[in-house]
Design a protein around this motif. Structure first.
Motif, short mmCIF file in Angstrom:
data_model
loop_
_atom_site.label_atom_id
_atom_site.label_comp_id
_atom_site.label_asym_id
_atom_site.label_seq_id
_atom_site.Cartn_x
_atom_site.Cartn_y
_atom_site.Cartn_z
N ALA A 48 0.83 -1.20 0.00
CA ALA A 48 0.00 0.00 0.00
C ALA A 48 0.87 1.26 0.00
O ALA A 48 0.59 2.23 -0.72
N HIS A 87 -6.86 -5.87 8.35
CA HIS A 87 -6.99 -5.63 6.91
C HIS A 87 -8.31 -6.21 6.41
O HIS A 87 -8.32 -7.17 5.64
N ASN A 125 2.23 1.92 -3.42
CA ASN A 125 1.21 2.03 -4.46
C ASN A 125 1.26 0.86 -5.43
O ASN A 125 1.12 1.02 -6.65
#
Length: 462
Positions: A283, A426, A286
């Motif tokens: 994350a 998550h 990206n």
């Protein structure tokens, strides 16, 4: 919402739709990453087999010293060249497989970016031979290099990468930067300085300006090794920038649309902790995460029987079979009498049907019990004795099975708690669970079976 995700409700993570991911023509690269020993190689191979079976032209790049991939695909050996796996595709589908040869890949880079004489000098240099064979991070860097080469060739519409068995899954992303930092670092620049000055001026600079430093380095490294390093650096001078450029290009490729990361883990605290770190890192960089593949998940087709009930039944059987009594009270065995007392059932009463069912396997016509209907008192006694012996054997076997079931249910509960902790951190990560198998996968049939379980997304018995 990702193309490879199915939503299933608020209380459970979304299900990873593996077939949708494989069928999407926009998916060009799948990177299987995770801690060592969680089944990355098997997962990558199973994905390749399934993709080819569904019409994709795929290549699997593995970095597996155990060489299990070649065996399972029916190939004598794998090397740095993709080899076709026969009888795996349907229609236009094809599967190729290869295993990274770290040193050979490094050699190919040198041969491609240096003229003949300089390339020969680099390949023969002792320091280069050590660097290309075992420098920390070289394997991960070369995996990135090979991925870039495969993508540039455009011979396959899907590349599946099995990342190196590193101590940390993050090494795959960090290695290019580490190697680039080494090649661009102060130590290398110091060693390059004499060569850049050139000729006698360079030697004078080396002898006067660096005498103290080289003297210290000679003591630490040895004069011969220091000379090998300086020769290597001089020969590689023009190539250093290329390493970083290609590493940056491959890094951008991993961030681009068409790349999907699958984090592979087992339902164990360390593996899922590593998976959580990797999800966070992806994350931050990206990079597109498709989901989590959770391998070796245990299930049971009899999960309505809890571990507590199974243990209680086993203990009662081992303590004399009092579970045969409907109400758990003495004197009522098979009497048909109605129990007295409160209406609330005890654990013994609740587990009684389990043990009684297991005991119905006895037969009155076994050799030990004699022939029925003889009217002989002795024969009847033998029959009673034989039934008692059979009951004791059945009780012991049943108690053992109940304890095994209790252990399995405890493992299932522990794995569920571990998964729940990951999911709470998550909840957006799609998950595909693969049931634990009794043994290793050794052939294409086994890889197809794993692919089917991946596509189903839930373990057997769940």
């Amino acid at each position: 919402m990702s193309e490879g995700v199915d939503t299933v409700g608020m209380d459970t993570p979304p299900r990873l739709a593996v077939d949708r991911l494989l069928d999407d023509p926009e998916t060009r690269i799948i990177v299987c990453c995770g801690a060592g020993g969680v089944g990355k190689t098997t997962t990558a191979a199973a994905l390749g087999v399934r993709a080819a079976g569904r019409g994709r032209k795929a290549v699997v790049l593995t970095i597996d010293p155990a060489r299990r991939l070649a065996q399972s695909m029916g190939i004598d050996s794998l090397d740095n060249t993709p080899r076709k796996v026969e009888t795996v595709g349907a229609g236009e589908g094809e599967l190729h497989a290869m295993m990274l040869d770290m040193k050979r890949t490094f050699d190919e880079i040198v041969e491609a970016h240096a003229d003949g004489e300089r390339a020969r000098a680099i390949l023969a240099n002792p320091f280069y031979q050590s660097l290309s064979a075992g420098f920390a991070g070289t394997q991960e860097y070369m995996a990135m290099e090979k991925l870039g080469q495969l993508r540039a060739r455009d011979d396959w519409d899907l590349i599946i990468v099995d990342t190196p068995p590193s101590r940390s899954a993050l090494d795959f992303l960090d290695a290019p930067k580490r190697l680039g930092s080494f090649l661009d670092g102060k130590f290398i620049r110091v060693l390059m300085a004499p060569a850049k000055v050139g000729g006698r001026a360079g030697m004078k600079f080396l002898n006067v300006g660096m005498s103290m430093m080289t003297g210290t380095l000679s003591k630490l490294m040895g004069a011969s090794l220091l000379k090998d390093v300086q020769t290597f650096v001089a020969a590689m001078d023009t190539m250093f920038g290329g390493f970083r450029t290609r590493a940056d290009a491959t890094f951008r490729l991993l961030q681009a649309p068409g790349t999907a990361f699958l984090v592979v883990a087992a339902p164990e605290p360390d593996a899922l902790r590593e998976a959580a770190y990797f999800v966070d890192r992806l994350a931050a960089e990206n990079m597109p995460l498709a989901g989590l593949v959770l391998n070796r998940v245990h299930g049971s087709g009899a999960d309505q029987l809890s571990a507590e009930r199974a243990l209680a039944a086993a203990e009662n059987l081992e303590e004399g079979g009092i579970v045969d009594q409907e109400s758990g009270k003495a004197g009522l065995r098979d009497s048909g009498a109605e129990p007295t007392g409160t209406a609330e059932t005890t654990p013994t009463e609740r587990t009684a049907p389990i043990a009684r069912t297991a005991r119905t396997t006895r037969t009155a016509d076994s050799p030990e019990t004699g022939s029925p209907g003889t009217g002989d008192d002795t024969g009847a006694g033998s029959t009673d004795s034989g039934v008692a012996v059979d009951t004791a054997v059945v009780d012991r076997i049943t108690a053992g099975l109940l304890r095994l079931h209790a252990e399995r249910m405890q493992v299932i509960a522990r794995e569920q708690r571990t998964r729940d902790r990951f999911t709470s951190l998550h909840p957006e990560v799609a998950v595909a669970e693969v049931a634990a198998l009794p043994g290793d996968v050794h052939d294409l049939a086994g890889l197809r079976a794993i692919g089917e379980r991946l596509a189903a997304g839930v373990p057997a018995g769940a």
